[in-house]
Design an enzyme around this catalytic site. Structure first.
Site: not given
Ligand code: DX5
Ligand code: ZN
Length: 234
Positions: A20, A45, A47, A49, A78, A80, A149, A184
């Site tokens: 990620s 990956h 993320d 947000m 991903h 969010m 998750m 994840d």
């Molecule tokens: C959290 C993300 C993850 C995050 C995981 O909301 O969706 O993808 O980057 O990070 P680690 O592996 O540090 O938990």
């Molecule tokens: Zn993620």
């Protein structure tokens, strides 16, 4: 890459470690991606947000475009976001190969998952740790994979929640051996094997990878641990 080809590739390469980028050095993004490629990463990956669905803001379409220009690896995006439907087309245009939306944001995701598939992307459905599995069960046929998750979406570096293990096992039974399952959050040397044993094919890891100097070593180590536990399970 066409959806069916990407899904087949992931199926045969499983267990796959998906770094990620949330935990990477964004000042040196191109170099980070190059290092991940050299480390044997098969997928990245990303993320996204929005500061609304989750209390954190990460990055958006221009960064996905920049990553796309820097690599040919499949991009697992991903979302969010409170209103993912507004942005699916833009992220697809930016180069997303896989697009995941959260059931908590879209309680009936049938139309949106169809839309994601219609763009030519792989469609993922995700659920946070407090969300019961039955909320996604009716929609398995509308998505290409489920992203379980194992931390509350929003931040990297959180502690793994074992509730994900029950969900993975149950989903594996429900959806059958060919269905892609991803996990994840909090994936590291201690947790990766348990997730693989519970049925995860794609294991997303942020801080566990980027806290190490040698990405190749940690990705290989995590992959081997996942492989070991997956094998002993069968
Ligand atoms: C959290 C993300 C993850 C995050 C995981 O909301 O969706 O993808 O980057 O990070 P680690 O592996 O540090 O938990
Ligand atoms: Zn993620």
């Amino acid at each position: 890459m066409p959806v069916s080809k990407l899904l087949t590739k992931l199926h045969f390469a499983a267990p796959v470690i998906g770094p990620s980028l949330l935990a990477c050095d964004f000042a040196d993004l191109r170099h980070e991606i190059r290092q991940l490629e050299e480390a044997g990463a098969r997928i990245l990956h990303l993320d996204i947000m929005d500061g609304h669905f989750v209390p954190n803001i990460s990055f958006g379409v221009p960064v996905v475009e920049a990553v796309r220009r820097s690599t040919e690896l499949p991009l697992d995006v991903h979302l969010m976001l409170s209103e993912p439907a507004r942005y699916v087309a833009a992220f697809r245009r930016a180069g997303a190969d896989m697009i995941t939306v959260h059931i908590e944001a879209v309680p009936d995701p049938r139309e949106l998952l169809n839309e994601i598939r219609a763009t030519g992307a792989v469609a993922g459905l995700s659920l946070n740790p407090p969300t019961p599995l039955y909320k996604v069960e009716d929609y398995l046929e509308y998505c290409d994979f489920v992203l379980v998750m194992s931390v509350m979406a929003g931040f990297g570096g959180q502690e793994f929640d074992p509730v994900a293990l029950e969900k993975l096992s149950r989903l594996r039974k429900l959806a059958g051996p060919g269905f892609l399952l991803s996990v994840d959050g909090g994936i590291n040397r201690q947790t990766v094997g348990r997730c693989a044993a519970a049925g995860a094919d794609l294991l997303v890891a942020g801080s566990a990878v980027f806290s190490e100097d040698n990405y190749g070593q940690i990705i290989t180590e995590l992959k081997n641990l996942a492989e070991l536990h997956k094998t002993t399970q069968v």
